[in-house]
Design a protein around this motif. Structure first.
Motif, PDB file in Angstrom:
ATOM      1  N   GLY A  86      16.217  13.743 -17.621  1.00 27.12           N
ATOM      2  CA  GLY A  86      17.053  12.761 -16.280  1.00 27.12           C
ATOM      3  C   GLY A  86      17.018  11.633 -16.493  1.00 27.12           C
ATOM      4  N   GLU A  87      17.374  10.487 -16.044  1.00 29.94           N
ATOM      5  CA  GLU A  87      17.763   9.542 -16.173  1.00 29.94           C
ATOM      6  C   GLU A  87      16.548   8.649 -16.682  1.00 29.94           C
ATOM      7  OE1 GLU A  87      19.907   7.227 -13.067  1.00 29.94           O
ATOM      8  OE2 GLU A  87      20.285   9.344 -12.587  1.00 29.94           O
ATOM      9  N   LEU A  88      16.885   7.917 -17.955  1.00 28.36           N
ATOM     10  CA  LEU A  88      15.644   6.994 -18.666  1.00 28.36           C
ATOM     11  C   LEU A  88      16.885   5.515 -18.221  1.00 28.36           C
ATOM     12  CD1 LEU A  88      13.055   7.501 -21.030  1.00 28.36           C
ATOM     13  CD2 LEU A  88      14.748   4.600 -20.771  1.00 28.36           C
ATOM     14  N   ALA A  89      16.162   4.142 -17.444  1.00 30.28           N
ATOM     15  CA  ALA A  89      16.416   2.718 -17.367  1.00 30.28           C
ATOM     16  C   ALA A  89      15.552   1.773 -18.016  1.00 30.28           C
ATOM     17  CB  ALA A  89      17.573   2.324 -16.451  1.00 30.28           C
ATOM     18  N   SER A  90      16.191   1.131 -19.003  1.00 29.25           N
ATOM     19  CA  SER A  90      14.609   0.152 -19.035  1.00 29.25           C
ATOM     20  C   SER A  90      15.141  -1.510 -19.124  1.00 29.25           C
ATOM     21  CB  SER A  90      13.967   0.306 -20.385  1.00 29.25           C
ATOM     22  OG  SER A  90      13.279  -0.120 -21.331  1.00 29.25           O
ATOM     23  N   GLU A  91      15.158  -2.409 -19.810  1.00 28.37           N
ATOM     24  CA  GLU A  91      15.196  -3.375 -20.461  1.00 28.37           C
ATOM     25  C   GLU A  91      15.005  -3.931 -22.084  1.00 28.37           C
ATOM     26  OE1 GLU A  91      16.978  -5.908 -18.285  1.00 28.37           O
ATOM     27  OE2 GLU A  91      17.390  -4.177 -17.021  1.00 28.37           O
ATOM     28  N   ASP A  92      14.416  -2.684 -22.776  1.00 27.19           N
ATOM     29  CA  ASP A  92      13.943  -3.165 -23.674  1.00 27.19           C
ATOM     30  C   ASP A  92      13.905  -1.828 -24.718  1.00 27.19           C
ATOM     31  OD1 ASP A  92      10.328  -4.011 -22.097  1.00 27.19           O
ATOM     32  OD2 ASP A  92      11.271  -1.624 -22.970  1.00 27.19           O
ATOM     33  N   GLU A  93      12.820  -2.526 -25.434  1.00 21.88           N
ATOM     34  CA  GLU A  93      12.802  -1.283 -26.935  1.00 21.88           C
ATOM     35  C   GLU A  93      12.808  -0.117 -26.187  1.00 21.88           C
ATOM     36  OE1 GLU A  93      10.320  -1.844 -30.053  1.00 21.88           O
ATOM     37  OE2 GLU A  93      11.256  -0.491 -31.009  1.00 21.88           O
ATOM     38  N   VAL A  94      13.048   1.360 -26.894  1.00 20.77           N
ATOM     39  CA  VAL A  94      12.784   2.127 -26.115  1.00 20.77           C
ATOM     40  C   VAL A  94      13.030   3.278 -27.692  1.00 20.77           C
ATOM     41  CG1 VAL A  94      13.234   5.121 -24.950  1.00 20.77           C
ATOM     42  CG2 VAL A  94      13.713   1.923 -24.334  1.00 20.77           C
ATOM     43  N   VAL A  95      12.051   3.883 -28.117  1.00 21.52           N
ATOM     44  CA  VAL A  95      11.455   4.637 -29.088  1.00 21.52           C
ATOM     45  C   VAL A  95      11.399   5.889 -28.637  1.00 21.52           C
ATOM     46  CG1 VAL A  95      10.212   5.296 -31.310  1.00 21.52           C
ATOM     47  CG2 VAL A  95      10.476   2.651 -30.788  1.00 21.52           C
ATOM     48  N   VAL A  96      11.886   6.998 -29.622  1.00 18.82           N
ATOM     49  CA  VAL A  96      11.595   8.666 -28.966  1.00 18.82           C
ATOM     50  C   VAL A  96      11.950   8.959 -29.667  1.00 18.82           C
ATOM     51  CG1 VAL A  96      12.757  10.201 -27.968  1.00 18.82           C
ATOM     52  CG2 VAL A  96      14.047   7.899 -27.685  1.00 18.82           C
ATOM     53  N   HIS A  97      10.299   9.813 -29.831  1.00 10.33           N
ATOM     54  CA  HIS A  97       9.856  10.836 -30.684  1.00 10.33           C
ATOM     55  C   HIS A  97      10.037  12.102 -30.091  1.00 10.33           C
ATOM     56  CE1 HIS A  97       8.374   8.145 -33.585  1.00 10.33           C
ATOM     57  NE2 HIS A  97       8.141   6.942 -32.893  1.00 10.33           N
ATOM     58  N   GLY A  98      10.213  12.332 -29.049  1.00 12.06           N
ATOM     59  CA  GLY A  98       9.799  13.732 -28.029  1.00 12.06           C
ATOM     60  C   GLY A  98      11.159  13.983 -27.706  1.00 12.06           C
ATOM     61  N   SER A  99      11.855  14.340 -26.595  1.00 10.39           N
ATOM     62  CA  SER A  99      12.474  14.507 -26.685  1.00 10.39           C
ATOM     63  C   SER A  99      13.177  13.999 -25.265  1.00 10.39           C
ATOM     64  CB  SER A  99      13.180  16.090 -26.465  1.00 10.39           C
ATOM     65  OG  SER A  99      12.681  16.881 -25.035  1.00 10.39           O
ATOM     66  N   LEU A 100      14.352  13.362 -24.787  1.00  7.98           N
ATOM     67  CA  LEU A 100      14.863  13.305 -23.717  1.00  7.98           C
ATOM     68  C   LEU A 100      16.651  14.168 -23.194  1.00  7.98           C
ATOM     69  CD1 LEU A 100      15.638  10.706 -21.433  1.00  7.98           C
ATOM     70  CD2 LEU A 100      16.162   9.160 -23.339  1.00  7.98           C
ATOM     71  N   ARG A 101      16.234  14.687 -21.913  1.00  2.00           N
ATOM     72  CA  ARG A 101      18.086  14.715 -21.651  1.00  2.00           C
ATOM     73  C   ARG A 101      18.255  14.216 -20.643  1.00  2.00           C
ATOM     74  NH1 ARG A 101      17.274  21.262 -21.636  1.00  2.00           N
ATOM     75  NH2 ARG A 101      18.917  21.181 -20.415  1.00  2.00           N
ATOM     76  N   GLY A 102      19.566  13.887 -20.361  1.00  2.00           N
ATOM     77  CA  GLY A 102      20.171  12.616 -19.356  1.00  2.00           C
ATOM     78  C   GLY A 102      20.759  11.565 -19.330  1.00  2.00           C
ATOM     79  N   THR A 103      20.014  10.464 -19.211  1.00  5.95           N
ATOM     80  CA  THR A 103      21.056   8.922 -19.690  1.00  5.95           C
ATOM     81  C   THR A 103      20.112   8.752 -20.090  1.00  5.95           C
ATOM     82  OG1 THR A 103      21.028   8.350 -17.580  1.00  5.95           O
ATOM     83  CG2 THR A 103      23.204   9.797 -17.683  1.00  5.95           C
TER      84      THR A 103
END
Lengths: 230, 104
Positions: free
Chosen positions: B14-31
């Motif tokens: 899905g969507e992930l929206a943030s104002e600060d740091e995002v670290v991805v060690h897993g998986s993200l699909r979407g935006t």
């Protein structure tokens, strides 16, 4: 080692989160969360969706069902609209819940919820053990009453408190064709009780005076039958 | 510290929206949209359009990237998609396929 995931306070997720490891939510999630580790919702967190995890520790807001293999703990300030299911459930003072709360042991035994609630204070640690003797004890009592009274009596016995349960059966034993005042009273009072809470008995005397004695039971019985069919 | 971390084993659809740091060690699909830095770890997988201040890729990213500042593809990292960023570095051993627009 299990990994730790964090949804920070400024982060908003729309979609599903699933997988392994534990999860801490400080921000907002619109969607279901399903992990095999622990889930922690801090006080600023908002979740719209169902949450499943090994254990849940909630201080934020949730609109959705909570399900935990181990335990669910709602801290002060938590707001949950949804059902809670877990082996252990703790709700701190100041937490707000709207929904069905169920420990897994009870869900598995399948016994009627309200009937057992009276016994629960006796054995808080083991709800399962408390239920088993309770159910057989209730059944013979209802069985002794006259066959006419039985269906309504057993049905209501599920919902009413132990003291209320005695009334219809007692009426059934004594009452033949001319109905005593006790039996319409009992049915009258038990019906709303099934839906509402324990406060109801206060209204009883006022209600029982209202209907002229012989006519009303017929109407009540008809109505009760219709309800039962529907 | 802080910021959002998608741990190894966790996947977000899905969507992930943030104002600060995002670290991805897993998986993200979407935006993925953030005002901060995005870093994708060696085990991280992103299948999403990414909008961020900067992006650092050590894992895999599939999607278009729009970074306000910079994009770094590290050795072992893999990026498939168009990149729009003022600065782009591709380390030796990284793989990249896509259009680059550094006109900012």
């Amino acid at each position: 080692m299990a990994s730790q995931s964090i949804i920070s306070a400024s982060t908003r997720v729309r979609g599903h989160l699933s997988g392994s490891g534990s999860l801490q939510v400080d921000g907002s999630v619109e969607g279901d969360i399903q992990v095999d580790g622990d889930v922690v919702l801090s006080s600023g967190a908002r979740v719209r969706g169902n949450i499943r995890g090994a254990s849940l520790q909630i201080a934020g807001q949730v609109q959705g069902d909570l399900q935990a293999e181990d335990g669910i703990f709602l801290e002060a300030g938590a707001r949950v609209v949804g059902d809670l299911t877990g082996a252990r459930i703790g709700i701190a003072e100041g937490a707000l819940v709207r929904g069905l709360v169920q420990t897994s042991a009870e869900a598995a035994s399948g016994a009627p919820r309200l009937a057992t609630s009276a016994q629960r204070p006796v054995a808080t640690q083991r709800p399962v053990a408390a239920q088993r003797p309770a159910a057989p004890a209730a059944r013979p009592a209802a069985g002794r009453s006259a066959p006419v009274a039985r269906p309504s009596a057993t049905r209501q016995a599920d919902a009413t408190s132990p003291t209320e349960r005695m009334k219809p059966s007692a009426a059934g034993v004594s009452g033949g064709a001319p109905r005593t005042k006790a039996s319409p009273e009992a049915t009258d009072l038990a019906k709303p009780k099934a839906k509402e809470s324990v406060k109801e008995p206060v209204k009883v005397p006022a209600r029982s005076k209202r209907p002229p004695a012989p006519v009303v039971p017929v109407v009540r019985r008809g109505a009760a039958k219709k309800k039962r069919k529907a | 510290m802080a910021g959002t971390v998608i741990g190894e084993g966790l996947s977000i659809d899905g969507e992930l929206a943030s104002e600060d740091e995002v670290v991805v060690h897993g998986s993200l699909r979407g935006t993925l949209t953030t005002a901060g830095v995005v870093s994708v770890g060696t085990e991280g997988t992103v299948e999403a359009d990414v909008e961020a201040a900067s992006l650092s890729v050590a894992g895999r990213v599939t999607g278009n990237v729009n970074a306000a500042d910079r994009v770094d593809i590290q050795a072992g990292g893999r990026l498939v998609g168009d990149v729009k960023a003022a600065r782009l570095t591709i380390a030796d051993g990284a793989s990249f396929k896509g259009n680059v627009d550094m006109d900012a």
